[in-house]
Design a protein around this motif. Structure first.
Motif, PDB file in Angstrom:
ATOM      1  N   UNK A  29       0.832  -1.210   0.000  1.00 55.02           N
ATOM      2  CA  UNK A  29       0.000   0.000   0.000  1.00 55.02           C
ATOM      3  C   UNK A  29       0.859   1.250   0.000  1.00 55.02           C
ATOM      4  N   UNK A  30       0.365   2.344  -0.566  1.00 61.13           N
ATOM      5  CA  UNK A  30      -0.944   2.485  -1.193  1.00 61.13           C
ATOM      6  C   UNK A  30      -0.976   1.840  -2.584  1.00 61.13           C
ATOM      7  N   UNK A  31      -2.161   1.506  -3.010  1.00 62.50           N
ATOM      8  CA  UNK A  31      -2.375   0.881  -4.324  1.00 62.50           C
ATOM      9  C   UNK A  31      -1.584  -0.414  -4.471  1.00 62.50           C
ATOM     10  N   UNK A  32      -1.681  -1.292  -3.469  1.00 64.37           N
ATOM     11  CA  UNK A  32      -0.948  -2.557  -3.477  1.00 64.37           C
ATOM     12  C   UNK A  32      -1.278  -3.369  -4.729  1.00 64.37           C
ATOM     13  N   UNK A  47      -4.982  -4.725  -5.948  1.00 65.93           N
ATOM     14  CA  UNK A  47      -5.953  -5.295  -5.018  1.00 65.93           C
ATOM     15  C   UNK A  47      -7.234  -4.467  -5.024  1.00 65.93           C
ATOM     16  N   UNK A  48      -7.066  -3.137  -5.148  1.00 65.28           N
ATOM     17  CA  UNK A  48      -8.197  -2.214  -5.108  1.00 65.28           C
ATOM     18  C   UNK A  48      -7.978  -1.113  -6.139  1.00 65.28           C
ATOM     19  N   UNK A  49      -9.045  -0.752  -6.862  1.00 65.35           N
ATOM     20  CA  UNK A  49      -9.011   0.423  -7.726  1.00 65.35           C
ATOM     21  C   UNK A  49      -9.166   1.613  -6.789  1.00 65.35           C
ATOM     22  N   UNK A  50      -8.136   2.433  -6.697  1.00 67.21           N
ATOM     23  CA  UNK A  50      -8.124   3.536  -5.734  1.00 67.21           C
ATOM     24  C   UNK A  50      -9.247   4.542  -5.980  1.00 67.21           C
ATOM     25  N   UNK A  51      -9.834   4.550  -7.168  1.00 65.26           N
ATOM     26  CA  UNK A  51     -10.928   5.487  -7.450  1.00 65.26           C
ATOM     27  C   UNK A  51     -12.226   5.033  -6.811  1.00 65.26           C
ATOM     28  N   UNK A  52     -12.426   3.709  -6.735  1.00 63.08           N
ATOM     29  CA  UNK A  52     -13.703   3.178  -6.255  1.00 63.08           C
ATOM     30  C   UNK A  52     -13.594   2.496  -4.896  1.00 63.08           C
ATOM     31  N   UNK A  53     -12.373   2.098  -4.511  1.00 61.64           N
ATOM     32  CA  UNK A  53     -12.210   1.355  -3.260  1.00 61.64           C
ATOM     33  C   UNK A  53     -12.619  -0.099  -3.382  1.00 61.64           C
ATOM     34  N   UNK A  54     -12.871  -0.567  -4.609  1.00 64.76           N
ATOM     35  CA  UNK A  54     -13.309  -1.951  -4.858  1.00 64.76           C
ATOM     36  C   UNK A  54     -12.302  -2.652  -5.757  1.00 64.76           C
TER      37      UNK A  54
END
Length: 182
Positions: A132-135, A159-166
């Motif tokens: 992280x961030x954006x792992x 792991x996660x799209x930083x724009x959506x958190x999903x």
């Protein structure tokens, strides 16, 4: 992300079992030396979209457009990447034997670990992973398309799209960068 990590580990295991270890680094270097040289960016593909997925801001994304120069060097010991943008220079070197090397992340948000996973037909596959961030992780394949064109194929898994958190869709985002020899 886990699937890309497994794929990279399998490639390292295959390379090691096929003799691509320290004892055959010279042969590996010989296969990849065509990549060596100064390269000028022609097309960054969907790199901007990948950076948005990683949560990188507008100014950082625009600053990367200044990074027009790339130097690759296939030495007897390692694969070296130097990126230049104005007064900033990023240097990385990855041993041919597949051992991991750690450097500052290219987005300057921590460290990443990376290693050469495979060298085949003159192409070098590099596996990069970070927390992280954006792992996530990135598999980059550096290959020639003729003597004066370099294609870098990128497979980004976050792991996660930083724009959506999903979790991102698609799970693996691919894009190519095209360079011409200077």
């Amino acid at each position: 992300t886990l699937e890309l990590s497994r794929k990279a580990e399998q490639n390292v295991s295959r390379a090691r079992s096929s003799g691509s270890t320290a004892s055959s680094e010279l042969a590996t270097y010989t296969k990849a030396k065509g990549l060596s040289g100064e390269w000028k960016l022609k097309d960054s593909g969907a790199q901007d979209e990948a950076m948005k997925m990683m949560g990188l801001g507008y100014l950082f994304r625009k600053a990367t457009k200044l990074a027009r120069g790339l130097t690759l060097a296939a030495t007897e010991r390692d694969f070296r990447i130097t990126t230049r943008a104005s007064i900033i220079e990023i240097q990385e070197a990855y041993p041919w034997d597949g051992s991991a090397a750690s450097f500052s992340r290219r987005d300057k948000r921590g460290k990443h670990n990376a290693r050469v996973v495979r060298v085949r037909d003159g192409a070098v596959e590099l596996h990069v992973e970070w927390g992280k961030p954006a792992a996530g992780n990135l598999i980059q394949t550096f290959k020639l398309n003729g003597p004066n064109e370099l294609v870098i194929e990128n497979q980004l898994a976050l792991q996660v799209d930083e724009r959506t958190g999903k979790p991102p869709k698609p799970a693996v985002f691919t894009y190519n960068q095209i360079y011409t020899r200077k």
